[in-house]
Design an enzyme around this catalytic site. Structure first.
Site, PDB file in Angstrom:
ATOM      1  N   ASP A  63       0.642  -0.959   0.162  1.00 19.78           N
ATOM      2  CA  ASP A  63      -0.117  -0.224  -0.196  1.00 19.78           C
ATOM      3  C   ASP A  63       1.082   1.049   0.205  1.00 19.78           C
ATOM      4  O   ASP A  63       1.793   1.371  -0.086  1.00 19.78           O
ATOM      5  CB  ASP A  63      -0.976   0.083   0.914  1.00 19.78           C
ATOM      6  CG  ASP A  63      -1.372   1.196   1.331  1.00 19.78           C
ATOM      7  OD1 ASP A  63      -2.690   1.701   0.366  1.00 19.78           O
ATOM      8  OD2 ASP A  63      -2.045   1.517   2.421  1.00 19.78           O
ATOM      9  N   ASP A  65      -0.404   4.986   1.101  1.00 20.33           N
ATOM     10  CA  ASP A  65       0.103   5.938   2.205  1.00 20.33           C
ATOM     11  C   ASP A  65      -0.091   5.171   3.248  1.00 20.33           C
ATOM     12  O   ASP A  65      -1.396   5.329   3.709  1.00 20.33           O
ATOM     13  CB  ASP A  65      -1.400   7.284   2.133  1.00 20.33           C
ATOM     14  CG  ASP A  65      -0.859   7.623   0.429  1.00 20.33           C
ATOM     15  OD1 ASP A  65      -0.126   8.175  -0.128  1.00 20.33           O
ATOM     16  OD2 ASP A  65      -2.309   7.634   0.020  1.00 20.33           O
TER      17      ASP A  65
END
Length: 233
Positions: A63, A65
């Site tokens: 991922d 952020d």
């Protein structure tokens, strides 16, 4: 503000409102970036995982952020990109072992009119500059109401990244900081590792099959073959 909520247009990292219709992507397509190309390929959202047996780990998808870089709501400004503690070393350790690395990221700011595709690409370039180019980026530009198959926890981003890398989801791991990340891994047939931050809900930590206290710990967990629990960090 965090990824469980909508950020106001004036929040740090949020950009001026643009016309969402100008960047609207149909729900059946996602954005795929590969090294050396600035513009994304708009590819169909996969609906089923490719066949493949479980075996040695071949790829790790992160991922963006809150996992690789600090979570700045709807960030379209490359100058705000800041690697998370231990992230550079974690990615380098995987590359040193010959594993492919990629990024899978929900970017609903595009659908909301807070980001343009050019801003998403600019932030991606800055992340690649900091970490070295990732082998693939798979980005969902849709909003929660678009009923797409790529917005995590749906499996589309993971499946598309695996297809581009030529690896089975069963030989792929996904590392993220919220339940949607490990949910997407599970839905795709990949291994999911949660690395909680202060923004991670307690129920997501409880539900995680595998978790680590930081990104280097997640890499040790994956490379060490541990099947459950927290890595030794």
């Amino acid at each position: 503000m965090n990824r469980y909520q909508d950020a106001a247009p004036g929040a740090r990292g949020a950009t001026a409102v643009v016309d969402p219709a100008a960047e609207r992507e149909e729900a059946g397509r996602l954005w795929l970036y590969v090294p050396g190309r600035q513009a994304p390929e708009r590819v169909p959202v996969p609906t089923r995982p490719p066949s493949g047996d479980a075996g040695p780990l071949e790829a790790v998808l992160f991922d963006r952020d809150g996992t690789l870089v600090a979570d700045v709501p709807y960030n379209g400004d490359p100058s705000l990109v800041e690697p998370m503690p231990g992230a550079l070393a974690a990615v380098a350790a995987l590359r040193a072992r010959g594993l492919m690395v990629g990024v899978v990221s929900n970017q609903s700011g595009v659908a909301r009119g807070l980001l343009t595709g050019g801003q998403v690409a600019a932030v991606r370039q800055e992340v690649d500059a900091r970490f070295g180019p990732f082998d693939v980026w798979a980005v969902c530009p849709h909003g929660p109401g678009d009923r797409c198959g790529c917005r995590k926890p749906a499996p589309g981003l993971v499946l598309a990244a695996c297809a581009r890398l030529g690896v089975s989801p069963a030989r792929t791991a996904v590392v993220g900081d919220i339940g949607a990340d490990v949910g997407a891994a599970r839905a795709a047939g990949a291994r999911g590792v949660l690395v909680p931050t202060p923004m991670t809900r307690s129920d997501e930590v409880v539900a995680a099959r595998e978790y680590a206290r930081d990104l280097p710990g997640s890499v040790r967990l994956l490379l060490g073959g541990r099947s459950s629990g927290e890595g030794t960090v």
